[in-house]
Motif scaffolding. Structure first.
Motif: not given
Ligand SMILES: NC(=O)C1=CN([C@@H]2O[C@H](COP(=O)(O)OP(=O)(O)OC[C@H]3O[C@@H](n4cnc5c(N)ncnc54)[C@H](O)[C@@H]3O)[C@@H](O)[C@H]2O)C=CC1
Ligand SMILES: O=C(O)C1=N[C@H](C(=O)O)C[C@H](O)C1
Length: 268
Positions: A36-49, A58-68, A90-93
């Motif tokens: 998500d472009y927001k909420h980096d470092g939070m857990m998905l369950s912390d977000l409204p809804g 975990p939520v990442f704002s950067d796909i590359e960081k997420c994939l690592q 990036t995913a394919l990489e």
């Protein structure tokens, strides 16, 4: 069935939030992260809804960081065209197979993704529409176009949609174009007195985009010939209509080593 580990990009969106529910409710799917472009470092369950989700991730704002950080099998992308293209590449990489529902990709984008998939021998599915009924509407339209070469496409969507024409309308036009006898429709001397009155032009066919609150996703393909018309229409009344197609795409992409554009190419 082996568990498929999934990242969802765009989890707070209209489609992404449905996809989170799909993954949560499918026994052999496991959501392992969200982008998500927001909420980096939070857990998905912390977000409204998302307070009631069973397995928080975990939520990442950067796909590359997420994939690592996480070891995923599939990335489901439901974002915007520029972001979706970057995410898929990036995913394919990182040897993660993309299932992309995001629309608005250019022909060049699709060619680039196909080239990367071929080089890496990895599966990737780009599906402008995941609703099975919409796939049938496109296939029936392609069948009809062999007999009727005068056709206009009218797509109707909610007024928050960014791209026009819709990905489905473009795919429908491409499928029709593959079989339709070449023709520039309408009167040879027709003239628009207000710009855009005849819609967008794709290979001699016209595409009209309607945007209104209250609509979700609808399309009709109108064929005309001497003394008759044929209308093929599909309506999605809520976004659950797209989920069975996402499930099929995820299950298929993990077994595939090729690029697929359109769910019609993987449905029996
Ligand atoms: N293939 C299909 O069957 C369908 C495709 N779509 C397409 O899916 C896409 C999303 O549609 P909706 O959910 O209606 O839009 P939306 O606007 O509700 O959701 C898009 C989400 O992407 C997120 N986003 C934007 N930039 C991001 C970034 N850098 N990283 C991560 N997330 C980011 C936004 O926060 C937003 O939550 C559109 O391209 C739409 O055309 C929509 C319905 C069905
Ligand atoms: O944005 C949407 O809502 C939809 N987008 C896709 C498209 O562009 O065809 C699929 C469906 O029509 C809903």
């Amino acid at each position: 069935m082996e568990t498929i580990k999934i990242i969802i990009a765009g989890p707070r969106g209209r489609m992404g939030s449905e996809a989170v529910k799909l993954v949560e409710n499918t026994e052999h799917f496991e959501l392992i992260a969200a982008v998500d472009y927001k909420h980096d470092g939070m857990m998905l369950s912390d977000l409204p809804g998302f307070q009631s989700i069973i397995h928080s991730v975990p939520v990442f704002s950067d796909i590359e960081k997420c994939l690592q950080y996480v070891k995923a099998d599939v990335l489901i992308d439901l974002t915007t065209p520029e972001v979706g293209m970057y995410h898929a590449k990036t995913a394919l990489e990182y040897n993660v197979r993309p299932v992309v529902g995001t629309t608005g990709f250019t022909k060049e984008d699709l060619e680039e993704l196909e080239r990367i998939c071929n080089e890496k021998e990895l599966g990737c599915i780009i599906a402008p529409n995941f609703a099975i009924g919409a796939i049938l509407m496109m296939k029936f339209s392609q069948m009809a176009a062999k007999y009727f070469n005068d056709v206009e496409i009218i797509e109707l969507h909610h007024d928050q949609k960014l791209d026009a024409p819709s990905g489905t309308a473009v795919k429908t036009a491409e499928m029709i174009s593959a079989v339709r006898e070449r023709k520039k429709q309408g009167h040879p001397n027709e003239k628009e007195t207000i710009d855009g009155a005849r819609g967008a032009l794709y290979d001699g066919m016209h595409i009209h985009s309607v945007r209104l609150p209250g609509l979700i996703a609808h399309q009709q393909v109108l064929f005309g010939a001497d003394g008759q018309t044929l209308t093929i229409r599909h309506d999605s009344y809520h976004r659950g209509s797209f989920m069975s197609g996402i499930k099929i795409a995820v299950e298929t992409v993990v077994k595939n080593n090729r690029f697929v554009y359109g769910l019609e190419n993987i449905l029996d």
